[in-house]
Design a protein around this motif. Sequence first.
Motif, short mmCIF file in Angstrom:
data_model
loop_
_atom_site.label_atom_id
_atom_site.label_comp_id
_atom_site.label_asym_id
_atom_site.label_seq_id
_atom_site.Cartn_x
_atom_site.Cartn_y
_atom_site.Cartn_z
N LEU A 86 -14.01 29.13 8.19
CA LEU A 86 -13.97 28.28 7.14
C LEU A 86 -13.43 26.96 7.63
CD1 LEU A 86 -13.75 29.79 3.47
CD2 LEU A 86 -15.85 29.12 4.01
N ASP A 87 -14.20 26.39 7.73
CA ASP A 87 -13.83 25.11 8.25
C ASP A 87 -14.11 24.11 7.34
OD1 ASP A 87 -15.33 25.30 11.20
OD2 ASP A 87 -15.92 24.05 9.67
N ASP A 88 -13.80 22.27 8.14
CA ASP A 88 -14.05 21.35 6.69
C ASP A 88 -14.60 20.22 7.88
OD1 ASP A 88 -10.48 19.95 6.72
OD2 ASP A 88 -11.53 20.71 7.90
N ASP A 89 -14.81 20.74 9.27
CA ASP A 89 -15.36 19.99 10.47
C ASP A 89 -16.52 18.35 9.49
OD1 ASP A 89 -14.97 21.74 13.18
OD2 ASP A 89 -13.66 20.76 11.65
N SER A 90 -17.45 19.49 9.43
CA SER A 90 -18.15 19.23 8.52
C SER A 90 -18.25 17.49 7.24
CB SER A 90 -19.91 19.70 7.74
OG SER A 90 -19.52 20.34 6.38
N LEU A 91 -17.72 18.12 6.98
CA LEU A 91 -16.73 17.10 5.32
C LEU A 91 -16.44 15.89 6.67
CD1 LEU A 91 -15.06 19.70 3.03
CD2 LEU A 91 -17.28 17.62 2.49
N GLN A 92 -15.49 16.76 7.09
CA GLN A 92 -14.57 15.30 7.98
C GLN A 92 -15.98 14.64 8.76
OE1 GLN A 92 -11.54 14.76 8.87
NE2 GLN A 92 -11.43 13.56 10.29
N ALA A 93 -16.57 15.22 9.46
CA ALA A 93 -17.66 14.30 10.37
C ALA A 93 -18.62 13.45 9.48
CB ALA A 93 -18.80 15.79 10.66
N ASP A 94 -19.33 13.98 7.40
CA ASP A 94 -20.27 13.00 6.82
C ASP A 94 -18.74 12.03 6.25
OD1 ASP A 94 -21.44 16.06 5.07
OD2 ASP A 94 -21.67 14.93 6.93
N GLU A 95 -17.32 12.65 6.38
CA GLU A 95 -16.84 11.05 5.70
C GLU A 95 -17.00 9.98 7.19
OE1 GLU A 95 -13.35 13.88 4.98
OE2 GLU A 95 -14.03 13.67 2.82
N GLU A 96 -16.46 10.66 8.21
CA GLU A 96 -16.34 9.55 8.91
C GLU A 96 -17.30 8.79 9.26
OE1 GLU A 96 -14.09 10.25 13.26
OE2 GLU A 96 -14.32 12.17 12.41
N GLN A 97 -19.00 9.14 9.27
CA GLN A 97 -19.86 8.94 9.15
C GLN A 97 -19.82 7.72 8.44
OE1 GLN A 97 -23.40 10.96 9.09
NE2 GLN A 97 -24.55 9.50 9.50
N MET A 98 -19.73 8.44 7.23
CA MET A 98 -20.42 6.67 6.00
C MET A 98 -19.12 5.97 5.69
SD MET A 98 -18.99 7.33 1.83
CE MET A 98 -18.02 5.83 0.91
N VAL A 99 -18.29 5.81 6.77
CA VAL A 99 -16.92 4.65 6.86
C VAL A 99 -17.29 4.21 7.87
CG1 VAL A 99 -15.03 3.72 7.98
CG2 VAL A 99 -14.64 5.73 6.49
N GLU A 100 -18.13 4.85 9.28
CA GLU A 100 -19.21 3.71 10.01
C GLU A 100 -20.59 2.99 9.77
OE1 GLU A 100 -19.60 5.95 13.61
OE2 GLU A 100 -21.52 4.50 14.08
#
Lengths: 64, 500
Positions: free
Chosen positions: A41-55
Amino acid sequence: MTQMRQVQLPEELCAAAEKKFRKQFASLEELLAFILRDLSLDDDSLQADEEQMVEERLRELGYI
Amino acid sequence: MASQNSIVLVTVDCLRADHVGFGGYGRAVTPFLDSLAGNSVVFSDAIVGGAPTYFSFPAILASRYPLGMGRSVVGIAPGEATLATALRDAGFRTAAFVAGNPYLTKRFGYDQGFETFHDFLDSEIPPGPTQTGSENNVWSELNRRFQGASRRSRWTAAAYDELYFRYCQWRSANDRITMDQLRRYPAANIVVDHACSWLKSVGRDRFFLWIHLMDPHHPYYPPESALSSVGASHITAQRARFLNSFWNRGDVGPRRLQRYRSEIVSLYDAGVWWVDQQVSGLVQTLQDMQSWDKTVFAVTADHGEEFLEHGARYHSPMSLTEELIHVPLLVRAPGVAAGRIAERPFSLIHLAPTLLEAAGVRAPGSFTGRSSWADILTGNLQSEPAIAECVEACNNPLRTGDRMRPRLLAVRDRDYKLVLRFRDKASDLYDLKHDPGERSPLPAGTAKRERARLLRIAQTHLAHARQNRDSRSALRARLREIRKSIGPAQEMIPDSPIPG
């Protein structure tokens, strides 16, 4: 059908784990599957979504 | 010049920056801390790294943002460097006295670096007030069936909840109870007494002492003398139990809760007053030991508390409002001129490295924050925005479903605050100078330059967390959780308070 993989582990390690967790898990395989499933289990996809939203926000403001 | 300072860190759970006298509070709840502030460096804009406790303390003790190792790490990872491990390795005697917060325990790695660690979880707390209906008998079974049946409609559910609450209050009306019996955590005087005993045992050795106090934490049951001191002596133990029970209802909205807000705040303030008095006793002990002039003394909090300012109670990770993330911070250091450092955000991520430098100890390379000690000495604190984050709605970090959710992130500058709600893919920018209560986010399309500046800080923060993740430490922390979850004695950790 789930594909299975054979691994080799020291016998004494397996015996110790089976003995320690025999009340919680029916087999060594069940214990190891539980551990590996949890560790995967990891949060890589959550992390990626968050970075994308900021961008995207920065892009909307014209800063990218 | 080599420092000879010892370090004392007092953290107070739920203490808001605007509920201490030196933070501008009108009620006299912190007379001792106010006088101490006159001889200290006061950070009037101290911001936590996360909220609540389990998201805040990695920043305080390990100078790491709560999600800096990913969502799978709860607490301090095995082997992770902390303020305590650094000072222990430098030859300090180290001790921690934590007033029964289940998230600040060996279970979550907070004992690392402390030769003495007392979490008071084994303290004899009197059994809680009898929960009417929790007895295992035919009446409780009947009650459960009624409750289940009432859920068929909103109206029957509301009627049932109201009647049940009133019934419970009627049942307990004649109970003879005291505040001490109702209190769920050891009071500050108990914790400080233990700490002082330890201090007297260290002799002339340099030491690091961490004390965590819970008196302002709900349920709010301060000593009667504290209530008198804040002008609320009319609140009896019975009344306090009713107030806490009503305040805790999940079926009642802000309009009805507002009626009891003033008394709830009085209970909270009395807890703060009690802490203030015990800190006074702690300082007295240091003075009697002739250690005061060789001790850096810091007082802060892990987060604040909400009293319906935005409709919420307690300190649930549903928002990062000012009442949650703005905490008091004072640092009293020998030889440092007192001065107020105003209007410059100071993240608690920088507290541990600052205290280490004050003690002449090098900060571990894993620390994210930087020391501000030199700036304090020159009276010229550099300003930079502070970041606070949490996993939104994560009321129990031990539940995977709770942890694996989008985060809430606040970038807090002196005049502006950007809040990113990744679950809703939304963001709000607040002008804190003109809207300190965060009532009205600025319309989209306005303050573009400020918005972009704070977004870039958020972007850097997210990228840094991803790039610098220590996967070995994270793995060790995850294995610790797995061992605990499948071990012979699984520990039950209560959920955070109900969302507001």
